[in-house]
Design a protein around this motif. Structure first.
Motif, PDB file in Angstrom:
ATOM      1  N   HIS A 507       0.835  -1.059  -0.028  1.00 37.43           N
ATOM      2  CA  HIS A 507       0.048   0.022  -0.074  1.00 37.43           C
ATOM      3  C   HIS A 507       0.708   1.373  -0.103  1.00 37.43           C
ATOM      4  O   HIS A 507       0.207   2.279   0.487  1.00 37.43           O
ATOM      5  N   LEU A 508       2.111   1.257  -0.443  1.00 34.12           N
ATOM      6  CA  LEU A 508       2.684   2.488  -0.761  1.00 34.12           C
ATOM      7  C   LEU A 508       2.144   3.494  -1.308  1.00 34.12           C
ATOM      8  O   LEU A 508       2.415   4.756  -1.394  1.00 34.12           O
ATOM      9  N   ALA A 509       1.404   3.014  -2.201  1.00 33.40           N
ATOM     10  CA  ALA A 509       0.456   3.878  -3.300  1.00 33.40           C
ATOM     11  C   ALA A 509      -0.200   4.960  -2.365  1.00 33.40           C
ATOM     12  O   ALA A 509      -0.530   6.062  -2.901  1.00 33.40           O
ATOM     13  N   ARG A 510      -0.592   4.612  -1.351  1.00 28.43           N
ATOM     14  CA  ARG A 510      -1.521   5.476  -0.606  1.00 28.43           C
ATOM     15  C   ARG A 510      -0.744   6.731  -0.253  1.00 28.43           C
ATOM     16  O   ARG A 510      -1.355   7.676   0.316  1.00 28.43           O
ATOM     17  N   TYR A 511       0.638   6.607   0.079  1.00 28.82           N
ATOM     18  CA  TYR A 511       1.174   7.635   0.762  1.00 28.82           C
ATOM     19  C   TYR A 511       2.446   8.250  -0.163  1.00 28.82           C
ATOM     20  O   TYR A 511       2.861   9.239   0.071  1.00 28.82           O
ATOM     21  N   HIS A 512       2.662   7.889  -1.466  1.00 24.59           N
ATOM     22  CA  HIS A 512       3.618   8.366  -2.236  1.00 24.59           C
ATOM     23  C   HIS A 512       2.900   9.729  -3.115  1.00 24.59           C
ATOM     24  O   HIS A 512       1.845   9.702  -3.621  1.00 24.59           O
ATOM     25  N   VAL A 513       3.537  10.953  -2.957  1.00 27.24           N
ATOM     26  CA  VAL A 513       2.907  11.956  -3.602  1.00 27.24           C
ATOM     27  C   VAL A 513       3.991  12.668  -4.129  1.00 27.24           C
ATOM     28  O   VAL A 513       5.183  12.749  -4.027  1.00 27.24           O
ATOM     29  N   PRO A 514       3.690  13.857  -5.233  1.00 26.49           N
ATOM     30  CA  PRO A 514       4.639  14.679  -5.517  1.00 26.49           C
ATOM     31  C   PRO A 514       4.986  15.541  -4.651  1.00 26.49           C
ATOM     32  O   PRO A 514       4.284  16.212  -3.779  1.00 26.49           O
ATOM     33  N   LEU A 515       6.305  16.147  -4.582  1.00 27.35           N
ATOM     34  CA  LEU A 515       6.597  17.305  -3.758  1.00 27.35           C
ATOM     35  C   LEU A 515       7.647  18.306  -4.522  1.00 27.35           C
ATOM     36  O   LEU A 515       8.606  17.992  -5.072  1.00 27.35           O
ATOM     37  N   LEU A 516       7.033  19.463  -4.995  1.00 33.53           N
ATOM     38  CA  LEU A 516       7.503  20.591  -5.875  1.00 33.53           C
ATOM     39  C   LEU A 516       8.084  21.917  -5.245  1.00 33.53           C
ATOM     40  O   LEU A 516       7.015  22.410  -4.672  1.00 33.53           O
ATOM     41  N   PHE A 517       9.206  22.238  -5.246  1.00 33.44           N
ATOM     42  CA  PHE A 517       9.447  23.679  -4.801  1.00 33.44           C
ATOM     43  C   PHE A 517       9.712  24.477  -6.142  1.00 33.44           C
ATOM     44  O   PHE A 517      10.739  23.978  -6.868  1.00 33.44           O
ATOM     45  N   TYR A 518       9.045  25.425  -6.744  1.00 32.87           N
ATOM     46  CA  TYR A 518       9.141  26.004  -7.741  1.00 32.87           C
ATOM     47  C   TYR A 518       9.396  27.517  -7.514  1.00 32.87           C
ATOM     48  O   TYR A 518       8.547  28.232  -6.880  1.00 32.87           O
ATOM     49  N   GLY A 519      10.593  28.102  -8.213  1.00 31.27           N
ATOM     50  CA  GLY A 519      10.667  29.417  -8.261  1.00 31.27           C
ATOM     51  C   GLY A 519      11.624  29.694  -9.113  1.00 31.27           C
ATOM     52  O   GLY A 519      12.937  29.817  -8.777  1.00 31.27           O
TER      53      GLY A 519
END
Length: 660
Positions: A507-519
């Motif tokens: 169930h890792l799909a439940r917790y894996h998300v994108p994280l983006l710092f954009y500047g």
């Protein structure tokens, strides 16, 4: 209860809280009081209507009900007396944690005896109870002596009207969400919030959370390990009264330019394997994939748990919400939390969501802990609601952008989306510009989607991102702003061959998300594969903003860790409240076990590498097990021991929002 609230105001607040400021607390307090009264009297209304229990038909039935009402009155007097002592002693309204004093009843009773005029208090309680019982008996005599019973139709009408009034009083408002204890903290002033609360309500709300208490001995056993991981400069494992997790991080000196403004976008159900950044053939998020290629993108980020309320909690506080029953945001004993957000003292704080923050008591978490917060909800906008979650994400972004454009000071804004969630509503107003796709059901399942509605809602989220960034690029604040995008959680499902088996089986799909710092003006593009966690967001933002800050919970500056060890030592803690598992992702493995010392399973979790090379020796599972317990026990401790400092600023009253 109103008289007791007046007494509390005179005793604790009259000297420095003018009546004009706390008057709303009295109004809100009446609603809490009304709920308690209705809880007590609705049974009398319903059961007393039965002939066998009618209090006017025989002396024993009259004594039965008068005794019950007398017991209720006595319990109410005891609650308020204990509440008065509790508030005087701890500065907090009575809650279920006070039951812990019964474990040392001898010491506790002696403390009360030596600290308070117990005899006089007892006499006052007896007098109050006697007066209450006399009033109840007089009320019964008055009713019994009234004119003959009216006709059945009149009785039924009154019964229905009073019953409905009682139900409304218990619900607390005419609206979608019931009155909650956290509504008191929306008064923006802690003294007013404490004044509004009803001790019976506070106690009952917190009673089911007693098992969230931590075990300091277990925290202490892992303290050295956590101190090393967090980089504590003043560890103090020996003193049982001081499990210190505070570290003061100075401003960086190596950044030539820094953002003036911060915009954090908390993205509903932004699951990694369903999106375009990892090559999903359905390409649901092409705009965000382009954005990610232009910023600092962490492609191996995990949330500590599943659920939006828990995600908001972890983002704001830096603590994984390990509460076993309900979310920490619903627990009155945990409402007071330090957050790095308050270290941005030069910034206006704004929070935008399309629906109501009454959900999961998020309002209490936000308004009680973020100084001077301006909270924008569904009734703050010109756009109309489209479903239970409020206005559409596109309109939320565009209305938020208008507010940000009007700011004259630096701002820290959080925008929380909701459309990528059942019922997956896409507004008719966007039909001309947003085009739905039609994909065969088998193709949908193969690439991680349950339905066509889910896929199009995910695509609509990407459409909303594009509309927001197009508007932002036309605004004067864009060049000076750091944008941060992170999912509140992922979505479980069949990740197929796109990711390792652990994504589906564990169930890792439940917790894996994108994280983006954009500047673009100050952050060169970079894709980073080191492990990252949602709790790392606020320290990383503070580092990029080049401000000194005080960190008292989990979370490390991800970019600073890149300079130290390339992120090799990063750990992402995960707790699955449904499966009752805890674990950590570290390097290329996910170690997961049942709470309470079950066997740990070590699985391959690195989607960038097919698997361990031939002859590669896997790491010691005991390391992952120890890390899991260290994070879990420390999180349990910090949920209850991360209070705002005594010198924390009061919450200022936000400007009046524009109403629809």
């Amino acid at each position: 209860m109103t008289l007791l609230r007046v007494a509390m105001y005179v005793t604790f607040g009259a000297s420095h809280n003018p009546l004009a400021q706390v008057w709303p607390a009295f109004v809100l307090g009446l609603r809490f009081d009304g709920r308690v009264v209705a809880d007590a009297l609705l049974p009398l209304l319903v059961l007393g209507a039965l002939p066998v229990l009618d209090p006017f038909r025989s002396p024993w039935r009259r004594r039965f009900w008068l005794t019950l009402l007398g017991v209720f009155s006595g319990a109410l007097i005891i609650f308020y007396t204990c509440d008065l002592v509790h508030f005087h002693y701890l500065g907090q309204r009575l809650n279920a944690s006070a039951l812990g004093y019964l474990a040392d009843a001898g010491i506790s009773s002696r403390m009360v005896w030596e600290s308070y005029p117990v005899i006089w208090m007892g006499a006052a309680m007896i007098a109050a109870l006697a007066g209450s019982v006399m009033f109840i008996r007089a009320s019964h005599r008055w009713a019994a002596a009234a004119s003959p019973a009216p006709r059945q139709f009149v009785r039924a009408t009154w019964f229905t009207a009073v019953g409905l009034a009682g139900i409304v009083a218990i619900f607390g408002r005419l609206g979608q969400y019931p009155l909650r204890w956290s509504d008191a903290f929306n008064l923006r002033h802690e003294a007013s919030a404490h004044l509004a609360l009803n001790p019976v309500e506070s106690f009952a709300s917190s009673l089911r959370f007693r098992r969230t208490a931590c075990e300091p001995a277990k925290v202490r056993a892992h303290y050295t390990q956590m101190a090393a991981y967090l980089g504590l400069t003043r560890p103090d494992p020996a003193d049982p009264g001081r499990l210190n997790f505070e570290r003061r991080i100075p401003a960086r000196t190596d950044a030539p330019t820094q953002p003036r403004n911060i915009v954090v976008v908390l993205c509903e159900s932004f699951s990694g394997y369903k999106s375009s950044m990892w090559g999903n053939p359905l390409d649901p998020t092409p705009f965000f994939a382009t954005l990610a290629a232009q910023g600092v993108f962490f492609d191996n980020c995990f949330t500590p748990h599943f659920g939006t309320a828990r995600g908001v909690w972890a983002l704001i506080t830096g603590i994984p919400d390990v509460s076993p029953v309900e979310t920490a945001s619903r627990n009155p004993a945990m409402v007071d939390q330090h957050t790095i957000l308050n270290e941005f003292t030069a910034h206006e704080k704004l929070y935008f969501l399309g629906g109501s923050s009454s959900w999961a008591n998020i309002r209490g978490l936000l308004t009680n802990n973020i100084a001077g917060l301006e909270l924008y909800e569904e009734d703050s906008y010109k756009a109309g609601r489209i479903d239970v979650w409020g206005i559409s994400d596109k309109n939320l972004f565009l209305e938020a952008e208008k507010v940000l454009r009007a700011q004259t000071k630096p701002f820290f804004a959080i925008i929380q989306t909701a459309d990528n969630h059942r019922p997956y509503t896409i507004p008719a107003e966007d039909a001309a510009e947003f085009h739905r796709v039609d994909v065969p059901a088998e193709t949908l399942r193969r690439y991680g989607f349950e339905s066509l509605a889910e896929l199009n809602a995910f695509r609509y989220t990407d459409f909303s991102f594009r509309k927001f960034m197009e508007a932002a690029r036309q605004s004067p604040w864009f060049d000076d702003t750091l944008f941060v995008f992170i999912g509140d959680h992922g979505i479980g499902g069949e990740a197929g061959s796109m990711f390792p088996a652990a994504w589906t089986q564990n169930h890792l799909a439940r917790y894996h998300v994108p994280l983006l710092f954009y500047g673009p003006k100050f952050l060169p593009p970079q894709r980073i594969h080191a492990v990252a966690s949602m709790v790392d967001v606020m320290p990383t933002v503070a580092g990029l903003a080049n401000i000194p800050y005080r960190n008292t919970t989990f979370g490390r500056d991800l970019l600073q860790q890149q300079r130290i060890d390339g992120g090799a030592g990063n750990v992402a803690f995960i707790i699955d409240h449904n499966d009752r598992t805890i674990g950590v992702v570290n390097s290329s493995y996910y170690g997961v076990e049942k709470p309470g010392g079950g066997s740990l399973e070590l699985v391959w979790a690195d989607f960038a590498v097919a698997g361990p090379g031939a002859g590669t020796k896997p790491p010691d599972p005991a390391i992952y097990q120890t890390q899991s317990h260290a994070f879990y026990e420390t999180a349990r401790y910090l949920l209850l021991h991360n209070k705002k400092s005594a010198g924390a600023p009061e919450h200022s009253v936000a400007p009046q929002l524009s109403r629809r």
